[in-house]
Design a protein around this motif. Structure first.
Motif, PDB file in Angstrom:
ATOM      1  N   ARG A  23       0.835  -1.208   0.000  1.00  0.00           N
ATOM      2  CA  ARG A  23       0.000   0.000   0.000  1.00  0.00           C
ATOM      3  C   ARG A  23       0.868   1.256   0.000  1.00  0.00           C
ATOM      4  NH1 ARG A  23      -5.414  -0.826   0.851  1.00  0.00           N
ATOM      5  NH2 ARG A  23      -6.021  -2.850   1.742  1.00  0.00           N
ATOM      6  N   GLN A  26       2.178   1.681  -3.478  1.00  0.00           N
ATOM      7  CA  GLN A  26       1.112   2.157  -4.354  1.00  0.00           C
ATOM      8  C   GLN A  26       0.807   3.628  -4.106  1.00  0.00           C
ATOM      9  OE1 GLN A  26      -0.488   0.274  -6.887  1.00  0.00           O
ATOM     10  NE2 GLN A  26      -1.051   2.374  -7.392  1.00  0.00           N
ATOM     11  N   ALA A  27       0.856   4.038  -2.831  1.00  0.00           N
ATOM     12  CA  ALA A  27       0.659   5.454  -2.521  1.00  0.00           C
ATOM     13  C   ALA A  27       1.771   6.305  -3.123  1.00  0.00           C
ATOM     14  CB  ALA A  27       0.600   5.649  -1.008  1.00  0.00           C
ATOM     15  N   LEU A  29       3.377   5.605  -5.893  1.00  0.00           N
ATOM     16  CA  LEU A  29       3.085   5.698  -7.324  1.00  0.00           C
ATOM     17  C   LEU A  29       1.981   6.709  -7.605  1.00  0.00           C
ATOM     18  CD1 LEU A  29       3.258   1.929  -8.375  1.00  0.00           C
ATOM     19  CD2 LEU A  29       4.691   3.771  -9.258  1.00  0.00           C
ATOM     20  N   ASP A  30       0.987   6.747  -6.739  1.00  0.00           N
ATOM     21  CA  ASP A  30      -0.099   7.712  -6.939  1.00  0.00           C
ATOM     22  C   ASP A  30       0.382   9.149  -6.783  1.00  0.00           C
ATOM     23  OD1 ASP A  30      -1.721   5.540  -7.341  1.00  0.00           O
ATOM     24  OD2 ASP A  30      -2.460   5.489  -5.265  1.00  0.00           O
ATOM     25  N   GLN A  31       1.345   9.373  -5.882  1.00  0.00           N
ATOM     26  CA  GLN A  31       1.825  10.725  -5.635  1.00  0.00           C
ATOM     27  C   GLN A  31       2.913  11.152  -6.615  1.00  0.00           C
ATOM     28  OE1 GLN A  31       3.017  10.963  -1.547  1.00  0.00           O
ATOM     29  NE2 GLN A  31       0.979  10.491  -0.743  1.00  0.00           N
ATOM     30  N   GLY A  33       4.052   9.305  -9.424  1.00  0.00           N
ATOM     31  CA  GLY A  33       3.869   8.905 -10.808  1.00  0.00           C
ATOM     32  C   GLY A  33       4.607   7.615 -11.102  1.00  0.00           C
ATOM     33  N   TYR A  39       7.677   0.756  -9.058  1.00  0.00           N
ATOM     34  CA  TYR A  39       7.043  -0.477  -9.543  1.00  0.00           C
ATOM     35  C   TYR A  39       7.791  -1.712  -9.033  1.00  0.00           C
ATOM     36  CZ  TYR A  39       3.610   1.554 -12.726  1.00  0.00           C
ATOM     37  OH  TYR A  39       2.523   2.195 -13.241  1.00  0.00           O
TER      38      TYR A  39
END
Length: 302
Positions: A23, A26-27, A29-31, A33, A39
């Motif tokens: 998580r 993933q957070a 990556l959301d912030q 990019g 990854y």
């Protein structure tokens, strides 16, 4: 307002630490990019869960990362390790990608690089059977025996010179070998450990004599009719086993002490750096707690 923002940031940090690693990735990556590093961490976090659904999520993360960075060796190696772990019966497509990924890594990773060594290690354990595990366990046992013999020789040399290890414990510093010797001499001090010191000083002769004595006692008890089967002679190995146990304890104690000294040194360096930062801070600037420091020469404003 400042305290409220600090409390909110502390809560968000607490939630971030308490959440699963995937998580957190993933957070990120959301912030930030899509990046190859994030990854890769997302795939590793999913793969660490060791579940089928997370393995599928890890594969998707690796594929998405390779779509944006097809030549990233970190992603390729991690994806290869995931495919090597896959069951060829349940996931034939994933297991079938091993050859393609390995060929791509061989093109990008030069010989002797960390990525190539990691691939070789992964390929070695992936095709290993029970016999290979048994051979590896025997090799680890031989290595431990060699380390014990080497430490015993150093302890014997130190005992012959009259060293007691009283000063070498602190002088060993972060040297593991010196710390092991100091810990062994410390554990062997005292009148009760005199027989163990004698056995370690004459280790080879003690092993030969103990083996012959154990076989002789067992043979004598059986031939005289006292017992039909005698394991009592093997009790003569107990002193040698106790001496070897002292050496194993000394190695563990030495590693703990070295780690503690390294942590202490890092803590001291961090404290000194923090002290220097505060000493170089000009008067009238805000410190870490949000308070303003006034110089002694400037009067307080009213």
């Amino acid at each position: 307002m400042q305290r409220s923002s600090m409390r909110n940031s502390a809560r968000s940090c607490t939630r971030l630490v308490a959440s699963p690693p995937w998580r957190t990735a993933q957070a990120g990556l959301d912030q930030v990019g899509p990046t190859a590093v994030l990854y890769r961490w997302l795939g590793l976090a999913h793969a660490a869960e060791d579940e089928d659904d997370h393995d599928s999520a890890a594969e998707r993360a690796y594929q998405q990362g390779l779509a944006s960075a097809p030549d990233d060796l970190g992603l390729l190696v991690c994806y290869l390790e995931l495919c090597l772990r896959a069951d060829a019966f349940d996931y034939p497509a994933r297991a079938g990608r091993v050859a393609t990924l390995r060929a791509r890594i061989d093109e990008l990773a030069p010989a002797g690089s960390p990525e190539r060594e990691r691939v070789d290690d992964a390929l070695s354990w992936a095709g290993r059977g029970y016999w290979d595990d048994l051979v590896a366990a025997a090799g680890r046992g031989e290595l431990r025996q060699a380390e014990s013999a080497e430490l015993s020789d150093r302890v014997a040399s130190a005992l012959r010179t009259g060293s007691t290890g009283t000063d070498s414990s602190t002088a060993a510093g972060e040297d593991v070998r010196e710390a092991e010797l100091a810990a062994a001499l410390e554990l062997l001090r005292g009148r009760a450990n005199a027989p163990l010191r004698f056995l370690l000083t004459h280790r080879t002769a003690a092993y030969v004599i103990t083996c012959l004595a154990a076989l002789g006692v067992n043979r004598l008890l059986v031939t005289t009719g006292v017992v039909t089967f005698s394991p009592w002679g093997w009790l003569l190995w107990l002193p040698l086993l106790a001496a070897e146990g002292k050496l194993r304890t000394a190695r563990q104690l030495a590693r703990q002490r070295v780690v503690a000294r390294i942590e202490e040194r890092h803590a001291l360096e961090a404290a000194l750096a923090d002290t220097e930062d505060h000493a170089q801070m000009p008067p009238g600037t805000a410190d870490g707690g949000g308070q303003t420091t006034l110089s002694a020469s400037s009067p307080p404003t009213t």
